[in-house]
Write a protein that holds these residues in place. Structure first.
Motif, mmCIF file in Angstrom:
data_model
loop_
_atom_site.group_PDB
_atom_site.id
_atom_site.type_symbol
_atom_site.label_atom_id
_atom_site.label_comp_id
_atom_site.label_asym_id
_atom_site.label_seq_id
_atom_site.Cartn_x
_atom_site.Cartn_y
_atom_site.Cartn_z
ATOM 1 N N LEU A 127 -6.329 -7.620 13.472
ATOM 2 C CA LEU A 127 -5.863 -8.730 12.640
ATOM 3 C C LEU A 127 -6.290 -8.536 11.186
ATOM 4 C CD1 LEU A 127 -6.446 -11.723 15.054
ATOM 5 C CD2 LEU A 127 -4.343 -10.458 14.561
ATOM 6 N N LEU A 129 -7.057 -5.710 9.886
ATOM 7 C CA LEU A 129 -6.349 -4.534 9.398
ATOM 8 C C LEU A 129 -4.927 -4.913 8.978
ATOM 9 C CD1 LEU A 129 -6.359 -1.428 9.054
ATOM 10 C CD2 LEU A 129 -5.344 -1.309 11.325
ATOM 11 N N GLU A 131 -3.888 -7.763 7.967
ATOM 12 C CA GLU A 131 -3.940 -8.525 6.722
ATOM 13 C C GLU A 131 -4.109 -7.583 5.529
ATOM 14 O OE1 GLU A 131 -6.143 -12.668 5.604
ATOM 15 O OE2 GLU A 131 -6.605 -11.737 7.540
ATOM 16 N N ARG A 134 -0.971 -5.749 4.823
ATOM 17 C CA ARG A 134 -0.010 -6.577 4.097
ATOM 18 C C ARG A 134 -0.323 -6.585 2.608
ATOM 19 N NH1 ARG A 134 2.748 -10.632 7.333
ATOM 20 N NH2 ARG A 134 2.184 -10.249 9.501
ATOM 21 N N ALA A 135 -1.587 -6.696 2.318
ATOM 22 C CA ALA A 135 -2.000 -6.709 0.911
ATOM 23 C C ALA A 135 -1.630 -5.384 0.250
ATOM 24 C CB ALA A 135 -3.508 -6.969 0.822
ATOM 25 N N ALA A 138 1.944 -5.037 -0.457
ATOM 26 C CA ALA A 138 2.389 -5.881 -1.564
ATOM 27 C C ALA A 138 2.342 -5.124 -2.889
ATOM 28 C CB ALA A 138 1.533 -7.136 -1.628
ATOM 29 N N PHE A 139 1.288 -4.320 -3.077
ATOM 30 C CA PHE A 139 1.255 -3.646 -4.377
ATOM 31 C C PHE A 139 1.730 -2.204 -4.291
ATOM 32 C CE2 PHE A 139 -2.995 -2.054 -3.281
ATOM 33 C CZ PHE A 139 -3.052 -0.844 -3.936
ATOM 34 N N ASP A 140 1.770 -1.634 -3.083
ATOM 35 C CA ASP A 140 2.242 -0.258 -2.965
ATOM 36 C C ASP A 140 2.976 -0.071 -1.640
ATOM 37 O OD1 ASP A 140 2.692 2.430 -2.909
ATOM 38 O OD2 ASP A 140 0.679 2.958 -3.621
ATOM 39 N N LYS A 143 2.680 3.300 0.376
ATOM 40 C CA LYS A 143 1.459 3.506 1.151
ATOM 41 C C LYS A 143 1.538 2.739 2.465
ATOM 42 C CE LYS A 143 -2.036 4.668 -2.301
ATOM 43 N NZ LYS A 143 -1.224 4.536 -3.535
ATOM 44 N N VAL A 147 1.182 4.316 6.194
ATOM 45 C CA VAL A 147 0.188 3.873 7.179
ATOM 46 C C VAL A 147 0.897 3.448 8.476
ATOM 47 C CG1 VAL A 147 -1.526 2.096 7.713
ATOM 48 C CG2 VAL A 147 -1.480 3.172 5.443
ATOM 49 N N TRP A 181 -8.236 2.304 0.576
ATOM 50 C CA TRP A 181 -7.923 0.914 0.226
ATOM 51 C C TRP A 181 -8.118 -0.017 1.412
ATOM 52 C CZ3 TRP A 181 -7.621 -1.365 -4.219
ATOM 53 C CH2 TRP A 181 -7.241 -0.647 -5.374
ATOM 54 N N LEU A 182 -7.595 0.393 2.523
ATOM 55 C CA LEU A 182 -7.709 -0.464 3.712
ATOM 56 C C LEU A 182 -9.162 -0.610 4.132
ATOM 57 C CD1 LEU A 182 -4.681 0.813 5.832
ATOM 58 C CD2 LEU A 182 -4.904 -1.386 4.661
ATOM 59 N N TYR A 183 -9.866 0.500 4.049
ATOM 60 C CA TYR A 183 -11.266 0.479 4.447
ATOM 61 C C TYR A 183 -12.029 -0.503 3.565
ATOM 62 C CZ TYR A 183 -15.558 2.312 6.365
ATOM 63 O OH TYR A 183 -16.734 2.437 7.031
ATOM 64 N N ARG A 184 -11.686 -0.405 2.310
ATOM 65 C CA ARG A 184 -12.334 -1.299 1.373
ATOM 66 C C ARG A 184 -12.003 -2.756 1.704
ATOM 67 N NH1 ARG A 184 -11.766 -1.716 -5.207
ATOM 68 N NH2 ARG A 184 -12.181 -3.960 -5.230
ATOM 69 N N LEU A 186 -11.193 -4.075 4.440
ATOM 70 C CA LEU A 186 -11.887 -4.527 5.652
ATOM 71 C C LEU A 186 -13.368 -4.731 5.401
ATOM 72 C CD1 LEU A 186 -10.229 -2.475 8.537
ATOM 73 C CD2 LEU A 186 -9.891 -4.860 7.910
#
Lengths: 200, 992
Positions: A127, A129, A131, A134-135, A138-140, A143, A147, A181-184, A186
């Motif tokens: 969940l 992840l 979110e 989605r973020a 929104a900006f890229d 990417k 993913v 980015w995702l890691y960040r 989370l």
């Protein structure tokens, strides 16, 4: 299986690639049912813990749905994307249900941990992840799609590159940064209820 | 953070990654950020995460997802479109937020009013589909539960919505005490919801958790209520698909309420394409549900079995430490521990029904929830349904727990009674039936040959193309005897065969015989008008009674004929010119008697008739021949040995060849000229009969239509019955019709036969559709065995019992008729009375198999229809008089009057005996039901429809013996099934 003909599928894939959401709505049940059928058959043959050949499964689904092995690559690419989306939502819906039932109690349900164990020891909060993804989308958006294809549809670098019409190098670079980015997201996004982020 | 800022960071992040060493990167960043410290920190942070994220999400989760959709986990199936919807309004509300269960996180807060109608009281919980709220219906001022559906619904477009509405409209029709009612659908801010009954109470799941198992009595009650509710759901064609203790509520009174039925199906239909989605919970799924195969009522029955298992034992039938173990357990062939091993004193009935529900093989599970209820201790869903004022379904009637086995002594006594009854009927047949007095030594074949011989001797030697024959009761003579002969031995005189009480007719034709009125050839149908057609009647010993032949259409000796006609025109009664042709000679004398010199040798005909022409004196001919003739003759005398019976003989010839010869007794009326004798009473009677007949048909059609429209009619039963009657009537036609290889056979006969069969099938079907629902509603206990028979459960003891009892009563009816004929003589000096047996005679000529089969077909068909006439009368009177007993009394009176109309010389005794028949019919129907009445009617047929006789070697005994064989088979089979496996003379006798 359904009333939608092969020709219509091609059309729907085209429409979807042009941004028609309704086309995706029509495709999804087909794809879902086919994936499910094939997955179920494979599962019945294989033992727990066995890693499914994602690409093989998706390809089979695609061939069965399109009915043509020499379908245009363009369509095949769209098809992979549909599969990735379907898989993503399966997982998210499942995770949501888990969260609901943990609180509801009662019936026996598989926990995310169990799912993760089966997936190869990885523990992921889908969940969160989702979110974060989605973020990121929104900006890229590129990417996001990388993913989706890599993580949810199990595509390799080369395949992803082909689907997205970009070079494998670009995929590799974008993938690396997307992960960061995702890691960040989370790691930071959880706030005070910090979620367990896992590497091996 | 704004997106362009993110992009900026990402670009720098990318550029920094291209620099290999840490120092190089630092230098690059220092230059690129140019004093924007925040930006620099962000990029450095990203670089840090890059190091940590090396293996992050590198393993695809495809396998997990594949396992989920393959049903290996108990996963809710995905709503793919939620992505679309979710993305669209992610700004409004993140879906992940709705997963918390506290009211603070709920979509609606207490006090909020939805759709100007429902005020939210609070969040009840979250089901598999969405949130459930308790609310107040402000319009109807009652509490309701609002169940919200996934947002996907609206996103799915009009077709999904239409499907949703149609499913709810079906669910709404389910109204049952033990089913949670669905009220309505609604929409609020794009969210669709169902409003349903708010049940205050506790889930069975939590009750079981609290108190382990239910006490036995309570468990049986809960089980029965569950069955009733589930049956009501299935009755509307809905499957529950997710029956489990969590979906079963016990309301404040402790009554069962099944919830979420069909909602599971609804959810499934929303899954768009995933037709066999595993929506249930593995612990309560049927094997076919786990296997993803198609679900049926049997799948719900399986789940019901698992729930009952838990209710009675307190243990889950399948339990495992975790889901994987559970799945492994469910996929293996492991069967649950026998309930009696867990609970030692468990009622064996309960254990048996639970284990039957849990059969892997679908067909061995109980066919319906009602059958489960019926199998429970003391279960009677039929009584429950009636008590609740509902019309039970045919399945419910068939599943009624009525046990039908007879105690062996009772069954034996009934069997013996029928056998003794049949023996008595056979034994006394010599006293009451005409065919036992009339000499029937000669077989139809002998008589046919004899008739042909007479024809040949009369000069008709051309071999016929077609022929037909039959027997006929000479009712005019029998009536004459009844009126004029009161001697005790009046019927003994029939034994000489002269005058004939039964006659044999034979006709032959140069063309195929095709009847006008009916498929059966009769003496005058088709008329004997084709040149060369012959009709010969004989008495049963072969003596001539009647001879008729059609003369040629065109006279070959036309010249002579013209002259003859000219003469006839000039002086109608003038002498005909003597004919030169000796063989065709025939003079017409002025007084219209035959000139015997040229006429045929009539003395031969007298001989054929067993008479001596010398004992007769010639008289003027008064009876005209049926066909053209040019010479006529007549004589008068008496029957040999019967001087009190005058006998007139009329004869006619054409061109010297006999065309007419007839023995005319004083009882015989000139049928061709007598006007139709119909009294006012008769006219009224027929008018009334017609009105009643068509009125009844119209009423039946109307009622049938109404019952179908209301969904009450038993379509399947009516169809089967109609089809059966159709087959019987077709068999009747095939065996009885006079089949000839002509166009008429196809165009007329076949169509006629088909029409008749279709007509009777329709009448049967209409009657059944019209009447059966009323029976089912008012007196379902009358049709339990019938419903079982119709369902094909032939070995049910109740069927055997009802048939056996019906047979015993059926045999009483001919015995009563015998008594009516025989007994009055014992008390007063009355002449003996014979039964009318005319109904058997048309078939007499068709004995053996080909005569028996249509008789049996007709017997069966009329036995199926007859009870419905009784029932319609009884229903009519009961509805008009509003009391069952008044209805029965009025029906009895009607039947009594109708059945005894022809007893003009009624005595007290005959009235008493006449009362037996209506009494038996009504007692059998009201006490033992429809099937017993059918059996009664079937067994009644032995007399007078079959030639009952003790002379079993007589040629006419074949059909009687075949009938005895059929009755015996039915009787022994019903005797055997009614015992339900009990041994005859030893062991425990079960109570009825």
């Amino acid at each position: 299986m359904t009333t939608i003909s092969k020709q219509e599928i091609t059309g729907l894939l085209d429409d979807w690639s042009k941004g028609d959401r309704a086309a995706l709505d029509k495709l999804t049940p087909l794809v879902y049912a086919e994936l499910r059928r094939i997955a179920r058959r494979q599962m019945s043959r294989e033992r727990d813990g066995h890693t499914l050949q994602a690409t093989a499964l998706v390809n089979e689904a695609f061939i069965r749905i399109s009915g043509q092995e020499n379908f245009s690559w363009q369509n095949r690419a769209h098809f992979y994307a549909v599969c990735a989306q379907v898989m993503r939502h399966i997982l998210i819906d499942h995770a949501r249900a888990q969260q609901r039932d943990k609180r509801g109690g009662g019936a026996i349900h598989v926990s995310l941990d169990e799912a993760a164990v089966l997936a190869g020891g990885q523990e992921t909060d889908f969940l969160a992840l989702d979110e974060a993804l989605r973020a990121l989308e929104a900006f890229d958006p590129q990417k996001g799609r990388i993913v989706e294809l890599r993580y949810f549809a199990g595509l390799g670098i080369e395949e992803t590159a082909e689907v997205l019409h970009i070079s494998p190098t670009t995929v590799r670079r974008e993938w690396r940064r997307a992960k960061a980015w995702l890691y960040r997201a989370l790691a930071e996004g959880g706030g005070d209820e910090t979620r367990p982020l896992a590497t091996n | 953070m704004r997106h362009d800022r993110w992009r900026q960071i990402d670009e720098l992040f990318e550029a920094a990654l291209e620099r290999a060493g840490a120092e190089e990167r630092a230098a690059f960043l220092a230059e690129a950020c140019a004093g924007d410290d925040a930006l620099r920190r962000e990029v450095e942070k990203m670089l840090g995460f890059d190091g940590q994220a090396e293996d992050f999400i590198e393993t695809p989760v495809f396998g997990v997802a594949a396992r989920l959709i393959s049903g290996q986990f108990d996963a809710p199936t995905p709503h793919a479109a939620s992505s679309v919807a979710g993305e669209k309004d992610s700004s409004k509300r993140s879906p992940t937020h709705s997963t918390s269960d506290s009211i603070d996180d709920a979509r609606f807060i207490p006090g909020e009013v939805l759709a100007e109608r429902y005020r939210i009281i609070g969040l009840l919980g979250r089901g598999g589909m969405g949130e459930v709220y308790r609310a107040d219906d402000l319009k109807l001022k009652q509490p309701v539960a609002l169940k919200f559906l996934p947002e996907t619904l609206s996103a799915d477009g009009a077709s999904a919505l239409a499907r949703f509405y149609s499913e709810v409209s079906v669910a709404r029709q389910i109204s049952h005490r033990h089913v949670c009612r669905v009220y309505d659908v609604g929409e609020y801010e794009g969210q669709h919801f169902i409003s349903m009954e708010f049940v205050r109470g506790e889930e069975l799941a939590s009750l079981l958790k609290r108190i382990n198992r239910l006490p036995h009595d309570k468990a049986v009650e809960v089980a029965r209520q569950l069955c009733g509710g589930l049956a009501a759901i299935h009755d509307k064609g809905v499957l529950h698909r997710d029956l489990k203790p969590a979906n079963i509520m016990l309301d404040e009174r402790g009554d069962v309420r099944i919830t979420d039925f069909g909602i599971a199906a609804l959810g499934e239909s929303l899954q768009r394409g995933a037709r066999e989605a595993a929506v249930g919970t593995p612990a309560y799924m049927s094997p076919e549900q786990l296997g993803g195969r198609e679900l049926t009522v049997a799948s719900d029955i399986y789940s019901l079995g698992l729930v009952l298992y838990e209710v009675f034992t307190g243990k889950k039938a399948f339990e495992a430490a975790n889901l994987n173990d559970l799945l492994r357990l469910r996929r293996s062939d492991t069967t649950p521990t026998s309930p009696s091993k867990l609970i030692a004193d468990l009622d064996p009935l309960v254990e048996r029904v639970i284990l039957r529900c849990l059969e892997t093989e679908l067909s061995t599970r109980p066919a319906s929830a009602l059958q489960v209820a019926a199998a429970l201790p003391g279960g009677n869903p039929l009584a429950a349904a009636l008590a609740a004022g509902e019309t039970p379904s045919p399945e419910m009637v068939a599943a009624a727990p009525k046990q039908g086995s007879l105690r062996p002594p009772v069954a034996l006594a009934l069997l013996a009674a029928v056998i003794v009854g049949v023996a008595a009927i056979v034994f006394f047949s010599g006293r009451v039936t005409i065919h036992r007095f009339v000499p029937l030594k000669k077989s139809p074949d002998d008589l046919k040959e004899r008739a042909g011989e007479i024809a040949r001797r009369a000069g008709y030697t051309a071999p016929p193309l077609d022929s037909a024959h039959g027997f006929k009761e000479e009712y005019e003579y029998l009536d004459y005897v009844r009126k004029h002969d009161a001697s005790p031995d009046r019927w003994e005189k029939l034994k000489t065969g002269q005058p004939a009480a039964i006659s044999f007719w034979y006709r032959q034709s140069p063309r195929y015989l095709e009847a006008y009125d009916y498929w059966q050839i009769a003496p005058h149908d088709p008329p004997n008008e084709i040149s060369g057609m012959l009709l010969v009647k004989l008495d049963t010993t072969g003596r001539l009674l009647y001879f008729e032949a059609a003369p040629p259409h065109v006279d070959e000796t036309s010249g002579v004929n013209a002259e003859l006609d000219a003469n006839a025109n000039a002086t109608p009664k003038a002498d005909a010119t003597p004919n030169t042709n000796a063989t065709l000679a025939g003079n017409v004398t002025p007084n219209a008697t035959v000139n015997t010199n040229d006429a045929p040798d009539w003395s031969r005909f007298f001989q054929e008739a067993g008479l001596d022409i010398a004992t007769f004196r010639q008289t003027p001919s008064r009876w005209t021949p049926p066909r053209h003739a040019d010479a006529r003759a007549a004589w008068e005398g008496t029957y040999p040995g019967r001087p009190e019976l005058p006998l007139k003989i009329e004869a006619a010839a054409y061109r010297g060849q006999p065309v007419y010869f007839e023995l005319i007794g004083s009882w015989q009326r000139p049928n061709r000229q007598t006007p139709l004798e119909e009294s006012v009473a008769e006219k009224t009677f027929f008018a009334l009969l017609l009105t009643f007949y068509f009125g009844a048909l119209m009423l039946a059609a109307l009622l049938a239509w109404r019952n179908l429209r209301l969904g009450r009619g038993d379509r399947r039963g009516a169809f089967r019955l109609a089809l059966f009657v159709f087959a019987l009537k077709m068999i009747y036609w095939i065996f009885l019709a006079h089949h000839v290889p002509t166009v008429g056979e196809v165009a007329g006969q076949f169509v006629g036969g088909l029409q008749s069969a279709v007509y009777w099938a329709c009448v049967m079907g209409l009657m059944y559709l019209a009447l059966e629902p009323f029976l089912r509603r008012r007196w379902p206990e009358w049709i339990i065995s019938w419903s079982r028979l119709l369902a094909g459960d032939f070995r049910d003891p109740l069927i055997g019992r009802d048939v056996l009892i019906g047979a015993a009563f059926g045999i009483c009816i001919p015995l009563a008729q015998y008594a009516q004929l025989m007994l009055p003589r014992l008390f007063s000096a009355r002449p003996p009375v014979l039964a009318r047996t005319s109904s058997l005679l048309p078939e007499f000529g068709l004995l053996g198999m080909s005569g028996f089969v249509p008789l049996l077909a007709n017997q069966t068909a009329s036995s199926l229809m007859f009870p419905f006439i009784i029932i319609s009368v009884l229903l009519f009177f009961t509805m008009v008089l509003r009391r069952k007993w008044l209805g029965i009394a009025a029906s009895w009176l009607l039947f009594f009057i109708a059945l005894n109309l022809n007893f003009s010389d009624a005595t007290l005794l005959s009235v008493l005996l006449g009362a037996i028949l209506p009494t038996i019919l009504l007692v059998v129907l009201t006490r033992f039901g429809l099937l017993a009445l059918i059996a009664t009617h079937f067994f009644t047929h032995i007399f007078p429809f079959y030639p009952v006789t003790t002379e079993l070697s007589a040629w006419y005994a074949t059909s009687f013996l075949l009938q005895l064989f059929v009755l015996g088979t039915v009787l022994l089979y019903s005797f055997y099934t009614s015992l339900a496996g009990q041994t005859l003379f030893r062991g425990q006798f079960l109570e009825d």
